[in-house]
Design an enzyme around this catalytic site. Structure first.
Site, PDB file in Angstrom:
ATOM      1  N   THR A  56      -2.436   1.127  -4.898  1.00 25.14           N
ATOM      2  CA  THR A  56      -2.914   2.288  -4.158  1.00 25.14           C
ATOM      3  C   THR A  56      -4.224   2.832  -4.730  1.00 25.14           C
ATOM      4  O   THR A  56      -4.364   2.977  -5.949  1.00 25.14           O
ATOM      5  CB  THR A  56      -1.811   3.382  -4.115  1.00 25.14           C
ATOM      6  OG1 THR A  56      -2.298   4.533  -3.426  1.00 25.14           O
ATOM      7  CG2 THR A  56      -1.331   3.782  -5.491  1.00 25.14           C
TER       8      THR A  56
ATOM      9  N   ARG B  47     -10.649  -1.142  -7.190  1.00 24.16           N
ATOM     10  CA  ARG B  47     -10.378  -0.401  -5.959  1.00 24.16           C
ATOM     11  C   ARG B  47     -10.334  -1.347  -4.767  1.00 24.16           C
ATOM     12  O   ARG B  47     -11.243  -2.160  -4.582  1.00 24.16           O
ATOM     13  CB  ARG B  47     -11.473   0.670  -5.760  1.00 24.16           C
ATOM     14  CG  ARG B  47     -11.262   1.547  -4.542  1.00 24.16           C
ATOM     15  CD  ARG B  47     -12.361   2.621  -4.404  1.00 24.16           C
ATOM     16  NE  ARG B  47     -12.385   3.146  -3.056  1.00 24.16           N
ATOM     17  CZ  ARG B  47     -11.601   4.138  -2.592  1.00 24.16           C
ATOM     18  NH1 ARG B  47     -10.760   4.731  -3.420  1.00 24.16           N
ATOM     19  NH2 ARG B  47     -11.668   4.533  -1.340  1.00 24.16           N
ATOM     20  N   LYS B  48      -9.252  -1.245  -3.958  1.00 28.99           N
ATOM     21  CA  LYS B  48      -9.203  -2.041  -2.732  1.00 28.99           C
ATOM     22  C   LYS B  48     -10.391  -1.669  -1.856  1.00 28.99           C
ATOM     23  O   LYS B  48     -10.743  -0.500  -1.812  1.00 28.99           O
ATOM     24  CB  LYS B  48      -7.903  -1.755  -1.955  1.00 28.99           C
ATOM     25  CG  LYS B  48      -6.642  -2.200  -2.654  1.00 28.99           C
ATOM     26  CD  LYS B  48      -5.399  -1.820  -1.828  1.00 28.99           C
ATOM     27  CE  LYS B  48      -5.171  -0.325  -1.790  1.00 28.99           C
ATOM     28  NZ  LYS B  48      -3.949   0.079  -1.057  1.00 28.99           N
TER      29      LYS B  48
ATOM     30  N   ASP C 191      -1.836  -0.463   5.907  1.00 27.76           N
ATOM     31  CA  ASP C 191      -2.106   0.133   7.229  1.00 27.76           C
ATOM     32  C   ASP C 191      -3.591   0.196   7.563  1.00 27.76           C
ATOM     33  O   ASP C 191      -3.950   0.790   8.575  1.00 27.76           O
ATOM     34  CB  ASP C 191      -1.484   1.536   7.323  1.00 27.76           C
ATOM     35  CG  ASP C 191      -2.155   2.539   6.407  1.00 27.76           C
ATOM     36  OD1 ASP C 191      -2.644   2.138   5.326  1.00 27.76           O
ATOM     37  OD2 ASP C 191      -2.202   3.726   6.772  1.00 27.76           O
TER      38      ASP C 191
ATOM     39  N   ASP D 206       0.858  -1.179   0.000  1.00 25.07           N
ATOM     40  CA  ASP D 206       0.000   0.000   0.000  1.00 25.07           C
ATOM     41  C   ASP D 206       0.897   1.234   0.000  1.00 25.07           C
ATOM     42  O   ASP D 206       2.096   1.134   0.288  1.00 25.07           O
ATOM     43  CB  ASP D 206      -0.884  -0.052   1.255  1.00 25.07           C
ATOM     44  CG  ASP D 206      -1.670   1.220   1.461  1.00 25.07           C
ATOM     45  OD1 ASP D 206      -2.259   1.716   0.477  1.00 25.07           O
ATOM     46  OD2 ASP D 206      -1.708   1.719   2.606  1.00 25.07           O
ATOM     47  N   ARG D 207       0.357   2.396  -0.324  1.00 21.29           N
ATOM     48  CA  ARG D 207       1.182   3.608  -0.358  1.00 21.29           C
ATOM     49  C   ARG D 207       0.994   4.473   0.888  1.00 21.29           C
ATOM     50  O   ARG D 207       1.819   4.440   1.789  1.00 21.29           O
ATOM     51  CB  ARG D 207       0.874   4.415  -1.635  1.00 21.29           C
ATOM     52  CG  ARG D 207       1.947   5.419  -1.974  1.00 21.29           C
ATOM     53  CD  ARG D 207       1.522   6.428  -3.012  1.00 21.29           C
ATOM     54  NE  ARG D 207       0.764   7.516  -2.416  1.00 21.29           N
ATOM     55  CZ  ARG D 207       0.329   8.582  -3.076  1.00 21.29           C
ATOM     56  NH1 ARG D 207       0.541   8.690  -4.387  1.00 21.29           N
ATOM     57  NH2 ARG D 207      -0.345   9.532  -2.454  1.00 21.29           N
ATOM     58  N   ASP D 208      -0.108   5.201   0.950  1.00 16.02           N
ATOM     59  CA  ASP D 208      -0.286   6.196   2.019  1.00 16.02           C
ATOM     60  C   ASP D 208      -0.341   5.534   3.396  1.00 16.02           C
ATOM     61  O   ASP D 208      -1.154   4.639   3.634  1.00 16.02           O
ATOM     62  CB  ASP D 208      -1.560   7.011   1.763  1.00 16.02           C
ATOM     63  CG  ASP D 208      -1.494   7.752   0.439  1.00 16.02           C
ATOM     64  OD1 ASP D 208      -0.814   8.781   0.366  1.00 16.02           O
ATOM     65  OD2 ASP D 208      -2.095   7.268  -0.541  1.00 16.02           O
TER      66      ASP D 208
ATOM     67  N   GLN E 290      -6.446   5.901  -5.398  1.00 20.77           N
ATOM     68  CA  GLN E 290      -6.190   7.338  -5.528  1.00 20.77           C
ATOM     69  C   GLN E 290      -7.425   8.030  -6.076  1.00 20.77           C
ATOM     70  O   GLN E 290      -7.458   8.498  -7.210  1.00 20.77           O
ATOM     71  CB  GLN E 290      -4.949   7.585  -6.407  1.00 20.77           C
ATOM     72  CG  GLN E 290      -3.645   7.130  -5.779  1.00 20.77           C
ATOM     73  CD  GLN E 290      -3.295   7.869  -4.483  1.00 20.77           C
ATOM     74  OE1 GLN E 290      -3.678   9.017  -4.284  1.00 20.77           O
ATOM     75  NE2 GLN E 290      -2.585   7.191  -3.567  1.00 20.77           N
TER      76      GLN E 290
HETATM   77 MG   LIG Z   1      -2.850   3.261   3.486  1.00 17.38          MG
END
Ligand SMILES: [Mg+2]
Length: 174
Positions: free
Chosen positions: A51, A101-102, A128, A7-9, A53
């Site tokens: 990710t 989309r996750k 996260d 994952d990114r953020d 977005q």
């Molecule tokens: Mg995240």
């Protein structure tokens, strides 16, 4: 072949609460991430980012804006001895209920189509949020929760295999 999905953020860069990273200057890489990426390069056959977005779907940024942010990050990863095979992103709005989309698993299936040697059962998803864990679990991967919410691992024990405070702690466990 074993793949790592990230994952990114909140995993790679500091999350902006109720906001979006729309410029490279706002993409703040979490301490230890570049070091972790160099470890992953030795341990995994493929490394991906997955990710959501929806800032794109909302018109807050363009695909080109996102790519500028990601290209800047990839340069830093490579300079630190890491690599990333591909970045998958879903620009759809949450309300569109896109399969890409996750927590739906479209991005994992797309990666497996494009890299057919991937065995999802041998692969790991790091994220996260509950959504990331659901994504990994549904795709048949092992899941690793990172970040400031270890209690999620107790709340969703069926979804979460391991917890580490951050990406570097996970990398050092490999
Ligand atoms: Mg995240």
């Amino acid at each position: 072949m074993r793949a790592l999905f990230l994952d990114r953020d909140g995993v790679i860069n500091e999350r902006i609460i109720d906001g979006y990273v729309t410029r490279p200057e706002d993409f703040h890489i979490i301490d230890g991430v570049l070091e972790a990426m160099a470890v992953f390069a030795q341990k995994f056959d493929h490394i991906f980012m997955v990710t959501n977005q929806q800032g794109i779907g909302k018109g807050l940024m363009t695909v080109a804006d996102l790519e500028a942010i990601h290209n800047d990050f990839l340069r830093k990863v490579e300079a630190a001895g890491g690599r990333m095979d591909k970045i998958y992103f879903c620009p759809a709005l949450k309300a569109e209920h896109s399969f890409m989309r996750k927590p739906s698993i479209g991005m994992a299936l797309q990666a497996r189509r494009e890299f057919p040697d991937i065995k999802l059962k041998q692969s790991i998803m790091v994220g996260d949020t509950e959504s990331d864990m659901l994504f990994g679990h549904r795709a048949g991967m092992q899941t690793v929760l990172v970040g400031p919410e270890p209690h999620l691992a107790h709340k969703y024990p069926h979804l979460i295999d391991y917890y580490y405070p951050n990406l570097l702690a996970f990398a050092k466990s490999l």
